[in-house]
Design a protein around this motif. Structure first.
Motif, mmCIF file in Angstrom:
data_model
loop_
_atom_site.group_PDB
_atom_site.id
_atom_site.type_symbol
_atom_site.label_atom_id
_atom_site.label_comp_id
_atom_site.label_asym_id
_atom_site.label_seq_id
_atom_site.Cartn_x
_atom_site.Cartn_y
_atom_site.Cartn_z
ATOM 1 N N ILE A 175 -48.433 69.665 -22.347
ATOM 2 C CA ILE A 175 -49.016 68.478 -21.731
ATOM 3 C C ILE A 175 -50.542 68.498 -21.798
ATOM 4 C CG2 ILE A 175 -49.188 67.136 -19.609
ATOM 5 C CD1 ILE A 175 -46.455 67.062 -20.794
ATOM 6 N N ALA A 176 -51.133 69.699 -21.681
ATOM 7 C CA ALA A 176 -52.599 69.808 -21.663
ATOM 8 C C ALA A 176 -53.228 69.372 -22.982
ATOM 9 C CB ALA A 176 -53.002 71.240 -21.342
ATOM 10 N N SER A 177 -52.483 69.503 -24.085
ATOM 11 C CA SER A 177 -53.040 69.146 -25.388
ATOM 12 C C SER A 177 -52.743 67.710 -25.791
ATOM 13 C CB SER A 177 -52.495 70.095 -26.462
ATOM 14 O OG SER A 177 -51.084 70.013 -26.543
ATOM 15 N N GLY B 284 -55.678 61.748 -25.072
ATOM 16 C CA GLY B 284 -55.836 60.852 -23.939
ATOM 17 C C GLY B 284 -55.315 59.451 -24.177
ATOM 18 N N TRP B 285 -55.364 58.982 -25.420
ATOM 19 C CA TRP B 285 -54.953 57.611 -25.720
ATOM 20 C C TRP B 285 -53.446 57.455 -25.862
ATOM 21 C CZ3 TRP B 285 -52.226 57.541 -30.241
ATOM 22 C CH2 TRP B 285 -52.446 58.602 -31.131
ATOM 23 N N TRP C 90 -44.937 59.264 -22.316
ATOM 24 C CA TRP C 90 -43.553 59.170 -22.783
ATOM 25 C C TRP C 90 -43.430 59.357 -24.296
ATOM 26 C CZ3 TRP C 90 -42.425 55.160 -26.162
ATOM 27 C CH2 TRP C 90 -43.342 54.099 -26.198
ATOM 28 N N LEU C 91 -44.545 59.247 -25.013
ATOM 29 C CA LEU C 91 -44.521 59.505 -26.454
ATOM 30 C C LEU C 91 -44.878 60.953 -26.785
ATOM 31 C CD1 LEU C 91 -46.046 56.396 -28.298
ATOM 32 C CD2 LEU C 91 -43.779 57.409 -28.610
ATOM 33 N N TRP C 92 -45.256 61.711 -25.771
ATOM 34 C CA TRP C 92 -45.662 63.088 -25.998
ATOM 35 C C TRP C 92 -44.674 64.084 -25.379
ATOM 36 C CZ3 TRP C 92 -49.178 65.358 -29.071
ATOM 37 C CH2 TRP C 92 -49.502 66.702 -28.839
ATOM 38 N N ALA C 93 -44.201 63.774 -24.192
ATOM 39 C CA ALA C 93 -43.316 64.697 -23.480
ATOM 40 C C ALA C 93 -42.248 63.917 -22.729
ATOM 41 C CB ALA C 93 -44.118 65.564 -22.512
#
Length: 331
Positions: A180-182, A185-186, A190-193
């Motif tokens: 999550i930390a990486s 920002g944009w 829900w598209l990352w995790a």
């Protein structure tokens, strides 16, 4: 997540849908229907342009002796049969490849793996379904290359729509744990995790969110579909567009495997997955196929301009003709 669309109805409208429609099966069916529609449209275009021959179908009614008259129609008339072959042979091949990929689990509980509603490997379905369609198309006397070209865009978008079913049901086709930390920002979270709550596998991912790889594959499939659709009126040998699809498909799957959960094994000192090996093989075969079906446009031969005859040229020609002796009868 919504393993069953009936769960979605309950959340949206507050009542229990009486029929348990599974999200994965519904989206696979929706993808197959949309892919079939795309195939039908392109076959009609090819037939209208004279790029592919038609198929013989019985005409409605019969003659006085009760015999059916055969007429030639667009090959789009057999799209329904092709779709059923892909679904039937594809699911069988996907199940068999999944068993090979998880042989140790299969040996412990064979019947459970065979008859479960989950557990399918896409490349198994692609290979077995593909060979089955080739056999049928040849029996119909059609160009395998043209049919393959027409199928390429539809198969790609059908695959992407099917991946939405994987995402909704949470069938285990997700990625590795996401940091999550990486996250940029944009990019929406829900598209990352994704934790895939209420997933059909019953796995708790609340403490370790994972990459939603089915969504990535859906977006990639839409992009590849758009490219294939824009290339469909190519001037290369029949089959060229299909080999382009094979390369794109292999590349997409190879790279997504880097962040996707899957069974691994050792090959030539490298830890790989079954999908990575098949994807690399498809890329190599596809590149060879592209070169074999590549046709460069024939350059136009410049014509030599004709210099119009002048009055002086005409007078000289007449004078030469008059001065020439007449031909003898023996000549």
């Amino acid at each position: 997540m919504y393993p069953r669309l009936s769960d979605l109805f309950t959340d949206l409208f507050g009542f229990n849908f009486p029929i348990p429609i599974y999200s994965f099966g519904f989206m696979v069916a929706a993808g197959a229907m949309f892919g079939a529609w795309v195939l039908q449209k392109d076959l009609d275009r090819m037939y209208g342009s004279g790029l592919i021959s038609g198929v013989k179908m019985p005409e409605e009614g019969s003659d006085k002796k009760g015999r059916k008259k055969m007429v030639e129609v667009s090959p789009s008339f057999i799209v329904g049969t092709i779709t059923l072959i892909i679904i039937g042979a594809g699911f069988a091949g996907a199940k068999v490849f999944h068993i090979f990929e998880n042989w140790d689990v299969f040996m412990r509980a064979p019947s459970r793996m065979i008859f479960t509603t989950g557990g399918f490997t896409f490349y198994g379905g692609m290979i077995v379904g593909g060979f089955s369609v080739v056999y049928y198309v040849r029996k119909k006397g059609l160009s395998v290359g043209r049919i393959a070209d027409a199928m390429a865009p539809g198969v790609m978008i059908a695959y992407g729509i099917g991946r939405i079913g994987c995402h909704l049901s949470g069938d285990g086709d997700w990625g590795i744990a996401a940091d999550i930390a990486s996250k940029p920002g944009w990019l929406p979270t829900w598209l990352w995790a994704e934790t895939y709550p209420n997933n059909i596998m019953g796995v708790d991912l609340s403490a370790t969110p994972v990459f939603p790889t089915p969504l990535y594959e859906f977006f990639a499939a839409v992009l590849i579909f758009a490219l294939l659709w824009s290339f469909r009126k190519h001037n290369h040998v029949a089959g060229w567009l299909f080999w382009v699809y094979v390369v794109f498909n292999g590349a997409e799957r190879f790279f997504i495997e880097k962040i996707r959960v899957n069974n691994t094994f050792e090959l030539f000192g490298q830890t790989v997955t079954q999908a990575e090996v098949i994807a690399l093989t498809l890329i190599v075969i596809g590149v060879v196929g592209i070169f074999k079906t590549w046709t460069l446009p024939t350059p136009a031969t410049p014509s030599t301009p004709t210099t119009p005859a002048t009055p002086e040229d005409t007078e000289v020609s007449v004078a030469v003709s008059a001065a020439s002796p007449p031909a003898s009868p023996e000549s």
